[in-house]
Design a protein around this motif. Structure first.
Motif, mmCIF file in Angstrom:
data_model
loop_
_atom_site.group_PDB
_atom_site.id
_atom_site.type_symbol
_atom_site.label_atom_id
_atom_site.label_comp_id
_atom_site.label_asym_id
_atom_site.label_seq_id
_atom_site.Cartn_x
_atom_site.Cartn_y
_atom_site.Cartn_z
ATOM 1 N N GLY A 8 6.889 3.402 -2.909
ATOM 2 C CA GLY A 8 6.656 1.968 -2.933
ATOM 3 C C GLY A 8 6.792 1.425 -4.351
ATOM 4 N N VAL A 9 7.504 0.311 -4.509
ATOM 5 C CA VAL A 9 7.676 -0.349 -5.803
ATOM 6 C C VAL A 9 7.550 -1.857 -5.607
ATOM 7 C CG1 VAL A 9 9.193 1.423 -6.788
ATOM 8 C CG2 VAL A 9 10.199 -0.500 -5.554
ATOM 9 N N LYS A 10 7.436 -2.567 -6.698
ATOM 10 C CA LYS A 10 7.528 -4.023 -6.690
ATOM 11 C C LYS A 10 8.940 -4.390 -7.107
ATOM 12 C CE LYS A 10 3.346 -5.041 -5.577
ATOM 13 N NZ LYS A 10 3.074 -5.701 -4.286
ATOM 14 N N ARG A 11 9.549 -5.279 -6.328
ATOM 15 C CA ARG A 11 10.900 -5.748 -6.637
ATOM 16 C C ARG A 11 10.771 -7.134 -7.254
ATOM 17 N NH1 ARG A 11 16.430 -5.723 -3.624
ATOM 18 N NH2 ARG A 11 17.337 -7.638 -4.428
ATOM 19 N N ILE A 12 11.320 -7.297 -8.446
ATOM 20 C CA ILE A 12 11.262 -8.567 -9.160
ATOM 21 C C ILE A 12 12.677 -9.101 -9.279
ATOM 22 C CG2 ILE A 12 10.598 -9.704 -11.314
ATOM 23 C CD1 ILE A 12 8.715 -7.181 -11.695
ATOM 24 N N ALA A 70 6.600 0.018 -10.903
ATOM 25 C CA ALA A 70 5.405 0.479 -10.202
ATOM 26 C C ALA A 70 4.397 -0.667 -10.137
ATOM 27 C CB ALA A 70 4.801 1.669 -10.946
ATOM 28 N N GLU A 71 3.540 -0.618 -9.147
ATOM 29 C CA GLU A 71 2.527 -1.669 -8.987
ATOM 30 C C GLU A 71 1.709 -1.856 -10.267
ATOM 31 O OE1 GLU A 71 1.033 -2.563 -5.455
ATOM 32 O OE2 GLU A 71 -0.190 -4.100 -6.388
ATOM 33 N N ASN A 72 1.362 -0.760 -10.933
ATOM 34 C CA ASN A 72 0.533 -0.878 -12.135
ATOM 35 C C ASN A 72 1.295 -1.445 -13.344
ATOM 36 O OD1 ASN A 72 2.079 1.305 -12.890
ATOM 37 N ND2 ASN A 72 0.362 2.718 -13.126
#
Length: 102
Positions: A8-12, A70-72
Motif C-alpha cells: 500500500g502506498v499514497k499516490r500523489i 509510504a503513508e508515513n
C-alpha cells in the motif's frame, strides 16, 4: 495475485506549470523522495482557465508529477508541496494505491 506481491502506498498527483519543475524536484529530493514520473503537455481547465498544454509556450505548459510514497512520508511531502501551490497555483490529489512488487 497475492497481497504480498503489492504494498500500500499514497499516490500523489501534482499538476503545476512546467516553470516550477526544478523547484518541485529540489523540494522532493530535500525530503528524500527521488522517484516520480512527469507527464508533459498536460491540458485542462482550472483556476487560470483553459490550458491546452502549449498555448502559452513550453515554460507555461502544465506538467503532472506522479509520486508514490509510504503513508508515513505523506505529511512531509504535502507540507513540502503546499508552499509551491500557494505561490504558483496548481492542483494536488492524494489517493490510496497499490505498488506492484517485481
Amino acid at each position: 495475485m497475492k497481497d504480498s506481491e503489492m504494498i500500500g502506498v499514497k499516490r500523489i498527483e501534482l499538476v503545476v506549470e512546467s516553470i516550477e519543475k526544478e523547484e518541485v524536484i529540489q523540494q522532493l529530493e530535500s525530503i528524500n523522495i527521488k522517484s516520480y514520473t512527469i507527464y508533459h503537455h498536460v491540458g485542462g481547465r482550472g483556476e487560470r482557465g483553459l490550458r491546452d498544454g502549449s498555448a502559452f509556450g513550453e515554460k507555461f505548459e502544465n506538467i503532472t508529477f506522479v509520486i508514490a510514497c509510504a503513508e508515513n512520508q505523506l505529511k512531509s511531502v504535502i507540507e513540502t508541496l503546499r508552499p509551491i501551490l500557494k505561490r504558483y497555483g496548481g492542483m494536488c490529489l492524494v489517493s490510496d494505491a497499490k505498488w506492484l512488487l517485481h
